[in-house]
Design an enzyme around this catalytic site. Structure first.
Site: not given
Ligand code: MRU
Length: 336
Positions: A49, A192, A233
C-alpha cells in the site's frame, strides 16, 4: 541517511518479495511471488500500500506477467493491465506506472518483452527513490525551529521507495535536530499510523506518541503541535489533494489553530489531467474494515457504514506542497 533494516518490496531472482503490511508491526512476514494476480490481490488487501509503492508493485506485476512469454499478446497485456488498474482507484501513481509500462510494451518488438518491462519497473522504483531523497531535502525548508510534528497514515519506506514522503522529511529533520517529537494519528479504520508509522519511527529511533484521530484537536489546543505534514494519493492541478480519510479534518483543525499544514508527495502523485479535487475518484472500502479490528468483530454486520478510504483537502487549506522540485504554496498551478 542510513538504510532501514526492513524493506517494503524488492525484486530478486525473478520474484517480487514484499512485506505483508497487514501483519505489521507484530509480524515481519515477507511473501515471494512471480504471479501478477497475487500482486494485484496484495494491493487490494493492502499487503502492499501507499501511493508510490502501489505503482512500483504494479509495474513489477506487469513485467512478471511476461516472464514466461516470448511474444507479444495484446489481449493478454490488456487483461493484465486492467486487472492491476482495477485494484485501487484513488492513487494516481498506479495509473502513472501502468501507462509507463504500456508505452514501453507498445514500442517494443516481440523479443525480450520481460526484460524491457522489468527495466521500466526498475526505473520507476529508482526514480521514486530519488524523489524521496529530494523531498526530504526540500522539506527542511519548512522548519523554523525544533518542532513537534503531527502526521497521519503512513508515508515512510513502507509506502514508497527510499524513506518516503512526509516521513522522509521527518527523518531528515530529526537527523538535523529539527524534530522534538512526532505525534502519530492512529488512522482509523486500518490503523496505518498505529501499526506502520509507529513501527517505522521506532525502527528509526525517533521519539513519538500515538493518539486516536479525534485527539488531534486537543493536542493543537494545548499548543503541542507546531506543524502537520501528510502525504497524498492524488493532487489536482489546483493543489486540491486526496489523502487518507481524516486528512481534511486535520487541515481544518490546523487552519483554525493557525498551524501550518503541509503535503509532501512526488510529482508522480500530481494528476495533470484534472483541474480540481472534484474530479478525484474516491475509493470506498468494505464495511468489514470498520466493523472489525483485525479479526475481532466489534459492530453488527447489519449496521450501515460510511467507509471512504480517502478525502480531498481543498488547496487553500494547504500551506505548502513539497515535491522533489521544491516547496510550492497557494495558489497552486501545477500545469507545465
Ligand atoms: O490506503 P493506503 O494505506 O494505501 O493509503 C495511503 C495514504 O493515504 C498515504 O498517506 C499516501 O499514499 C501517501 S504515501 C507516500
Amino acid at each position: 541517511m542510513k538504510n532501514n533494516s526492513y524493506f517494503p518490496l524488492k525484486f530478486e531472482n525473478d520474484y517480487l518479495i514484499f512485506i505483508d503490511q497487514t501483519k505489521l508491526p507484530l509480524q515481519e512476514n515477507y511473501i515471494s511471488t512471480d504471479d501478477y494476480n497475487r500482486i494485484a490481490e496484495a494491493i487490494e488487501r493492502l499487503e502492499i500500500r501507499g501511493a508510490p509503492l502501489i505503482g512500483i508493485a504494479a509495474a513489477y506485476a506487469c513485467a512478471l506477467a511476461f516472464k514466461n512469454k516470448n511474444e507479444k499478446d495484446d489481449n493478454y497485456f490488456n487483461k493484465v493491465y486492467n486487472r492491476l488498474a482495477s485494484t485501487r482507484p484513488t492513487a494516481v501513481n498506479l495509473f502513472y506506472a501502468l501507462k509507463e509500462i504500456e508505452k514501453v510494451y507498445s514500442s517494443i518488438d516481440d523479443i525480450n518483452i520481460y526484460e524491457y518491462l522489468l527495466l521500466t519497473a526498475h526505473k520507476i522504483f529508482s526514480d521514486e527513490e530519488k524523489f524521496s531523497e529530494k523531498i526530504a531535502k526540500n522539506g527542511l525548508n519548512i522548519f523554523l525551529k525544533r518542532s513537534n510534528v503531527l502526521t497521519h497514515c503512513n508515508t515512510g519506506a513502507l509506502a514508497t521507495a527510499g524513506f518516503g514522503t512526509a516521513f522522509a522529511i521527518v527523518k531528515n529533520a530529526f537527523d538535523h535536530q529539527l524534530i522534538n517529537h512526532v505525534y502519530v494519528d492512529e488512522t482509523r479504520p486500518l490503523l496505518q499510523g498505529l501499526r506502520l508509522t509507529a513501527f517505522e519511527l521506532e525502527k528509526n529511533e525517533i521519539p513519538f506518541t500515538v493518539q486516536t484521530d479525534s485527539s488531534a484537536a486537543v493536542l493543537m489546543q494545548e499548543g503541542k503541535i507546531d506543524l502537520v505534514i501528510t502525504g497524498a494519493d492524488r493532487i489536482a492541478l489546483n493543489g486540491d489533494s486526496a489523502n487518507k480519510i481524516g486528512t481534511y479534518n486535520l487541515a481544518i483543525l490546523c487552519n483554525f489553530h493557525n498551524i501550518p499544514f503541509y503535503i509532501a508527495a512526488p510529482s508522480t502523485t500530481i494528476d495533470r489531467t484534472i483541474a480540481t479535487g472534484a474530479e478525484i475518484a474516491i475509493e470506498f472500502r468494505s464495511s468489514k474494515e470498520l466493523l472489525f479490528v483485525g479479526d475481532k468483530q466489534i459492530g453488527k454486520e447489519s449496521y450501515h457504514c460510511f467507509c471512504p478510504a480517502f478525502d480531498v483537502t481543498p488547496s487553500h487549506l494547504i500551506r505548502g506542497i513539497i515535491t522533489e522540485e521544491g516547496v510550492f504554496s497557494f495558489p497552486y498551478n501545477f500545469i507545465r
